[in-house]
Design a protein around this motif. Structure first.
Motif, PDB file in Angstrom:
ATOM      1  N   ILE A  98      21.202  25.358  62.306  1.00  0.00           N
ATOM      2  CA  ILE A  98      22.135  26.485  62.255  1.00  0.00           C
ATOM      3  C   ILE A  98      21.649  27.617  63.162  1.00  0.00           C
ATOM      4  O   ILE A  98      22.419  28.179  63.934  1.00  0.00           O
ATOM      5  N   ASP A  99      20.365  27.925  63.082  1.00  0.00           N
ATOM      6  CA  ASP A  99      19.802  28.981  63.933  1.00  0.00           C
ATOM      7  C   ASP A  99      19.874  28.599  65.411  1.00  0.00           C
ATOM      8  O   ASP A  99      20.161  29.447  66.267  1.00  0.00           O
ATOM      9  N   CYS A 121      22.104  26.667  66.804  1.00  0.00           N
ATOM     10  CA  CYS A 121      23.516  26.810  67.216  1.00  0.00           C
ATOM     11  C   CYS A 121      23.835  28.262  67.548  1.00  0.00           C
ATOM     12  O   CYS A 121      24.517  28.538  68.536  1.00  0.00           O
ATOM     13  N   LYS A 122      23.338  29.190  66.726  1.00  0.00           N
ATOM     14  CA  LYS A 122      23.564  30.618  66.985  1.00  0.00           C
ATOM     15  C   LYS A 122      23.007  31.002  68.353  1.00  0.00           C
ATOM     16  O   LYS A 122      23.675  31.674  69.136  1.00  0.00           O
ATOM     17  N   THR A 123      21.794  30.572  68.629  1.00  0.00           N
ATOM     18  CA  THR A 123      21.146  30.899  69.896  1.00  0.00           C
ATOM     19  C   THR A 123      21.912  30.313  71.075  1.00  0.00           C
ATOM     20  O   THR A 123      22.151  30.997  72.080  1.00  0.00           O
ATOM     21  N   ALA A 138      27.179  26.055  58.843  1.00  0.00           N
ATOM     22  CA  ALA A 138      27.051  25.867  60.292  1.00  0.00           C
ATOM     23  C   ALA A 138      28.289  26.364  61.036  1.00  0.00           C
ATOM     24  O   ALA A 138      28.172  26.969  62.096  1.00  0.00           O
ATOM     25  N   SER A 195      28.565  30.605  60.138  1.00  0.00           N
ATOM     26  CA  SER A 195      27.534  31.539  60.568  1.00  0.00           C
ATOM     27  C   SER A 195      26.928  31.232  61.928  1.00  0.00           C
ATOM     28  O   SER A 195      26.237  32.068  62.481  1.00  0.00           O
ATOM     29  N   SER A 196      27.169  30.034  62.459  1.00  0.00           N
ATOM     30  CA  SER A 196      26.544  29.739  63.752  1.00  0.00           C
ATOM     31  C   SER A 196      27.515  29.286  64.818  1.00  0.00           C
ATOM     32  O   SER A 196      27.144  29.201  65.981  1.00  0.00           O
TER      33      SER A 196
END
Length: 142
Positions: free
Chosen positions: A15-16, A18-20, A59, A62-63
């Motif tokens: 998830i993190d 994907c955000k990046t 997912a 938030s991402s």
């Protein structure tokens, strides 16, 4: 959800990541295999489907994950996940507690025991209870 401690953060790490990726390349599309998070619970479909529902929701919301590879015939909406199972699955996917996999394993065993009791025509076992800090009930005579 694998039982291997090094894997505990796989869900939240994805998830993190994907955000990046979306911050760097907002036009790109991201997909991921959802069943990788739950393969340790093969045979306990309710748990697997609940993990998938939590992961897909987290997912996507938030991402910005665009697509998850999952068996659509076995999808479960987040609103359909039982409250205690939702909490355990969220703990596991987001790696919020060390006990998440242990609790899901115990729930998985309970589901298997219930299936067996049904086959045997016997009373199902008691559902595992995972105590959360609840306020103490105060009675009127106290």
């Amino acid at each position: 959800g694998t039982g291997i401690e090094e894997h505990n953060a796989y869900g939240v790490d994805f998830i993190d990541a994907c955000k990046t990726i979306k911050e760097i390349c907002p036009w790109c599309k991201i997909s991921g295999g959802v069943s990788n998070l739950s393969f340790g619970f093969r045979g306990a479909n309710v748990i697997r489907e609940s993990i998938h529902a939590v992961f897909l929701t987290e997912a996507a919301k938030s991402s910005g994950m665009d697509m998850g590879i999952v068996n659509a015939a076995e999808m479960l909406a987040l609103k359909d996940v039982e409250e205690d199972l939702l909490e355990m699955c969220t703990d596991a996917v987001m790696n919020r507690t060390d006990k998440a996999t242990e609790q899901l394993t115990e729930m998985s065993q309970w589901f298997f025991d219930c299936k067996q009791a049904k086959k045997d025509g016997t009373q199902p076992p008691r559902r595992p209870r995972f105590c959360k800090k609840q306020p103490r009930v105060v009675f009127d005579w106290e």
